[in-house]
Design a protein around this motif. Structure first.
Motif, PDB file in Angstrom:
ATOM      1  N   MET A   1       0.898  -1.169  -0.066  1.00 54.75           N
ATOM      2  CA  MET A   1      -0.013   0.045   0.131  1.00 54.75           C
ATOM      3  C   MET A   1       0.926   1.191   0.130  1.00 54.75           C
ATOM      4  SD  MET A   1      -2.939   1.258   2.714  1.00 54.75           S
ATOM      5  CE  MET A   1      -4.327   0.454   2.246  1.00 54.75           C
ATOM      6  N   ALA A   2       0.534   2.276  -0.879  1.00 51.60           N
ATOM      7  CA  ALA A   2       1.401   3.353  -1.042  1.00 51.60           C
ATOM      8  C   ALA A   2       1.556   4.405   0.300  1.00 51.60           C
ATOM      9  CB  ALA A   2       0.936   4.260  -2.203  1.00 51.60           C
ATOM     10  N   LEU A   3       0.261   4.192   1.067  1.00 54.14           N
ATOM     11  CA  LEU A   3       0.504   5.064   2.280  1.00 54.14           C
ATOM     12  C   LEU A   3       1.375   4.623   3.318  1.00 54.14           C
ATOM     13  CD1 LEU A   3      -3.524   5.871   2.809  1.00 54.14           C
ATOM     14  CD2 LEU A   3      -1.861   7.414   1.733  1.00 54.14           C
ATOM     15  N   GLU A   4       1.688   3.365   3.190  1.00 53.99           N
ATOM     16  CA  GLU A   4       2.802   2.868   4.252  1.00 53.99           C
ATOM     17  C   GLU A   4       4.166   2.889   3.713  1.00 53.99           C
ATOM     18  OE1 GLU A   4       1.361  -1.115   4.659  1.00 53.99           O
ATOM     19  OE2 GLU A   4      -0.434  -0.906   5.509  1.00 53.99           O
ATOM     20  N   LYS A   5       4.558   3.398   2.641  1.00 55.13           N
ATOM     21  CA  LYS A   5       5.822   3.626   2.180  1.00 55.13           C
ATOM     22  C   LYS A   5       6.146   5.201   2.055  1.00 55.13           C
ATOM     23  CE  LYS A   5       5.871  -0.280  -0.960  1.00 55.13           C
ATOM     24  NZ  LYS A   5       6.144  -0.903  -2.273  1.00 55.13           N
ATOM     25  N   THR A   6       7.563   5.439   2.143  1.00 54.77           N
ATOM     26  CA  THR A   6       7.991   6.840   2.102  1.00 54.77           C
ATOM     27  C   THR A   6       7.774   7.109   0.563  1.00 54.77           C
ATOM     28  OG1 THR A   6      10.011   6.182   1.737  1.00 54.77           O
ATOM     29  CG2 THR A   6       9.294   6.531   4.145  1.00 54.77           C
ATOM     30  N   LEU A   7       7.851   8.532   0.308  1.00 53.57           N
ATOM     31  CA  LEU A   7       7.986   8.971  -1.059  1.00 53.57           C
ATOM     32  C   LEU A   7       9.078   8.395  -1.780  1.00 53.57           C
ATOM     33  CD1 LEU A   7       6.822  10.694  -3.413  1.00 53.57           C
ATOM     34  CD2 LEU A   7       8.182  12.624  -2.407  1.00 53.57           C
ATOM     35  N   TYR A   8      10.368   8.324  -1.174  1.00 54.29           N
ATOM     36  CA  TYR A   8      11.542   7.849  -1.659  1.00 54.29           C
ATOM     37  C   TYR A   8      11.251   6.477  -2.052  1.00 54.29           C
ATOM     38  CZ  TYR A   8      16.159   5.530  -1.548  1.00 54.29           C
ATOM     39  OH  TYR A   8      17.328   4.822  -1.562  1.00 54.29           O
ATOM     40  N   GLU A   9      10.765   5.665  -1.139  1.00 58.32           N
ATOM     41  CA  GLU A   9      10.546   4.035  -1.496  1.00 58.32           C
ATOM     42  C   GLU A   9       9.511   3.930  -2.679  1.00 58.32           C
ATOM     43  OE1 GLU A   9      10.849   2.165   3.122  1.00 58.32           O
ATOM     44  OE2 GLU A   9       8.864   3.059   2.546  1.00 58.32           O
TER      45      GLU A   9
ATOM     46  N   SER B   1      -1.117  15.972   8.875  1.00 61.68           N
ATOM     47  CA  SER B   1      -0.058  14.849   8.209  1.00 61.68           C
ATOM     48  C   SER B   1       0.945  15.607   7.509  1.00 61.68           C
ATOM     49  CB  SER B   1      -0.952  14.138   7.547  1.00 61.68           C
ATOM     50  OG  SER B   1      -0.204  12.952   7.287  1.00 61.68           O
ATOM     51  N   LEU B   2       0.801  16.552   6.562  1.00 65.03           N
ATOM     52  CA  LEU B   2       1.653  17.266   5.841  1.00 65.03           C
ATOM     53  C   LEU B   2       2.466  17.876   6.757  1.00 65.03           C
ATOM     54  CD1 LEU B   2      -0.713  18.601   2.980  1.00 65.03           C
ATOM     55  CD2 LEU B   2       1.006  16.940   2.814  1.00 65.03           C
ATOM     56  N   ARG B   3       2.164  18.727   7.810  1.00 64.58           N
ATOM     57  CA  ARG B   3       3.222  19.392   8.890  1.00 64.58           C
ATOM     58  C   ARG B   3       3.837  18.441   9.500  1.00 64.58           C
ATOM     59  NH1 ARG B   3      -1.110  23.723  11.458  1.00 64.58           N
ATOM     60  NH2 ARG B   3      -1.042  25.278   9.567  1.00 64.58           N
ATOM     61  N   ARG B   4       3.464  17.267   9.822  1.00 68.26           N
ATOM     62  CA  ARG B   4       4.242  16.247  10.367  1.00 68.26           C
ATOM     63  C   ARG B   4       5.516  15.662   9.512  1.00 68.26           C
ATOM     64  NH1 ARG B   4      -0.625  14.534  12.631  1.00 68.26           N
ATOM     65  NH2 ARG B   4      -0.686  12.989  11.112  1.00 68.26           N
ATOM     66  N   ALA B   5       4.798  15.742   8.270  1.00 65.68           N
ATOM     67  CA  ALA B   5       5.824  15.040   7.438  1.00 65.68           C
ATOM     68  C   ALA B   5       6.960  16.063   7.065  1.00 65.68           C
ATOM     69  CB  ALA B   5       4.987  14.452   5.964  1.00 65.68           C
ATOM     70  N   GLN B   6       6.519  17.395   6.967  1.00 62.44           N
ATOM     71  CA  GLN B   6       7.528  18.482   6.519  1.00 62.44           C
ATOM     72  C   GLN B   6       8.598  18.616   7.719  1.00 62.44           C
ATOM     73  OE1 GLN B   6       7.649  19.873   3.654  1.00 62.44           O
ATOM     74  NE2 GLN B   6       9.193  21.144   3.937  1.00 62.44           N
ATOM     75  N   ARG B   7       7.997  18.501   8.922  1.00 59.74           N
ATOM     76  CA  ARG B   7       8.955  18.478  10.125  1.00 59.74           C
ATOM     77  C   ARG B   7      10.052  17.591  10.073  1.00 59.74           C
ATOM     78  NH1 ARG B   7      11.097  17.805  14.565  1.00 59.74           N
ATOM     79  NH2 ARG B   7      11.083  19.285  16.063  1.00 59.74           N
ATOM     80  N   GLN B   8       9.379  16.368   9.822  1.00 54.27           N
ATOM     81  CA  GLN B   8      10.249  15.251   9.872  1.00 54.27           C
ATOM     82  C   GLN B   8      11.323  15.254   8.707  1.00 54.27           C
ATOM     83  OE1 GLN B   8      10.273  12.569  12.359  1.00 54.27           O
ATOM     84  NE2 GLN B   8      12.509  12.484  11.532  1.00 54.27           N
ATOM     85  N   TYR B   9      10.924  15.907   7.673  1.00 50.58           N
ATOM     86  CA  TYR B   9      11.975  15.780   6.517  1.00 50.58           C
ATOM     87  C   TYR B   9      12.961  16.691   6.731  1.00 50.58           C
ATOM     88  CZ  TYR B   9      13.630  17.417   2.097  1.00 50.58           C
ATOM     89  OH  TYR B   9      14.372  17.531   0.878  1.00 50.58           O
ATOM     90  N   ILE B  10      12.615  17.949   7.240  1.00 47.75           N
ATOM     91  CA  ILE B  10      13.771  19.066   7.861  1.00 47.75           C
ATOM     92  C   ILE B  10      14.487  18.487   8.796  1.00 47.75           C
ATOM     93  CG2 ILE B  10      13.884  21.329   8.723  1.00 47.75           C
ATOM     94  CD1 ILE B  10      11.436  22.064   7.456  1.00 47.75           C
ATOM     95  N   ALA B  11      13.950  17.588   9.587  1.00 49.00           N
ATOM     96  CA  ALA B  11      14.762  17.207  10.884  1.00 49.00           C
ATOM     97  C   ALA B  11      15.747  16.253  10.277  1.00 49.00           C
ATOM     98  CB  ALA B  11      14.062  16.646  11.961  1.00 49.00           C
ATOM     99  N   ASP B  12      15.116  15.355   9.412  1.00 51.80           N
ATOM    100  CA  ASP B  12      16.143  14.261   8.672  1.00 51.80           C
ATOM    101  C   ASP B  12      17.252  15.039   8.108  1.00 51.80           C
ATOM    102  OD1 ASP B  12      14.440  12.313  10.091  1.00 51.80           O
ATOM    103  OD2 ASP B  12      13.556  11.641   7.928  1.00 51.80           O
ATOM    104  N   LEU B  13      16.814  16.056   7.293  1.00 49.52           N
ATOM    105  CA  LEU B  13      17.815  16.781   6.453  1.00 49.52           C
ATOM    106  C   LEU B  13      19.007  17.057   7.120  1.00 49.52           C
ATOM    107  CD1 LEU B  13      18.762  17.572   3.623  1.00 49.52           C
ATOM    108  CD2 LEU B  13      17.278  19.660   4.067  1.00 49.52           C
ATOM    109  N   PHE B  14      18.700  17.949   8.380  1.00 50.27           N
ATOM    110  CA  PHE B  14      19.819  18.323   9.125  1.00 50.27           C
ATOM    111  C   PHE B  14      20.346  17.282  10.172  1.00 50.27           C
ATOM    112  CE2 PHE B  14      17.826  22.265   7.743  1.00 50.27           C
ATOM    113  CZ  PHE B  14      19.025  23.091   7.686  1.00 50.27           C
ATOM    114  N   ALA B  15      19.784  16.171  10.229  1.00 52.02           N
ATOM    115  CA  ALA B  15      20.464  15.107  10.739  1.00 52.02           C
ATOM    116  C   ALA B  15      21.337  14.369   9.863  1.00 52.02           C
ATOM    117  CB  ALA B  15      19.385  14.227  11.537  1.00 52.02           C
ATOM    118  N   GLY B  16      21.442  14.691   8.844  1.00 56.04           N
ATOM    119  CA  GLY B  16      22.270  14.026   8.146  1.00 56.04           C
ATOM    120  C   GLY B  16      21.992  12.811   7.431  1.00 56.04           C
TER     121      GLY B  16
END
Length: 96
Positions: free
Chosen positions: A1-9, A75-90
């Motif tokens: 199911m697409a909702l269970e995968k990240t955009l990258y996946e 949901s979009l806000r949570r995903a965006q927050r995680q994206y930014i945190a991941d980017l700066f986490a390396g």
């Protein structure tokens, strides 16, 4: 199911394609390392950045129609927050 995968996946990008996209954006290993070094400086402001981004987006009627409802916006806000945190986490998959 697409909702269970990240955009990258879902996109099934090869390492070659990822490297090409990083090059287009100027995301070198050195720059990604520098982003990681700024993590502690950025972390306290991520929520403000995400809030400002979605305040701007939701001021546009067409975007509001695309988002559709409060649950999707949250949901979009949570995903965006995680994206930014991941980017700066390396986390290199954040740039993928």
């Amino acid at each position: 199911m697409a909702l269970e995968k990240t955009l990258y996946e879902q996109m099934h990008l090869s390492d070659v394609e990822i490297d090409r996209r990083k090059a287009l954006l100027g995301l070198t290993d050195e720059l990604l390392s520098e982003l990681h070094a700024c993590r502690d400086l950025i972390e306290p402001y991520i929520d403000n950045v995400v809030e400002a981004f979605y305040d701007h987006q939701t001021a546009i009627d067409e975007v509001v129609l695309l988002i559709g409802d409060a649950d999707t916006l949250a949901s979009l806000r949570r995903a965006q927050r995680q994206y930014i945190a991941d980017l700066f986490a390396g986390d290199e998959t954040a740039s993928r």
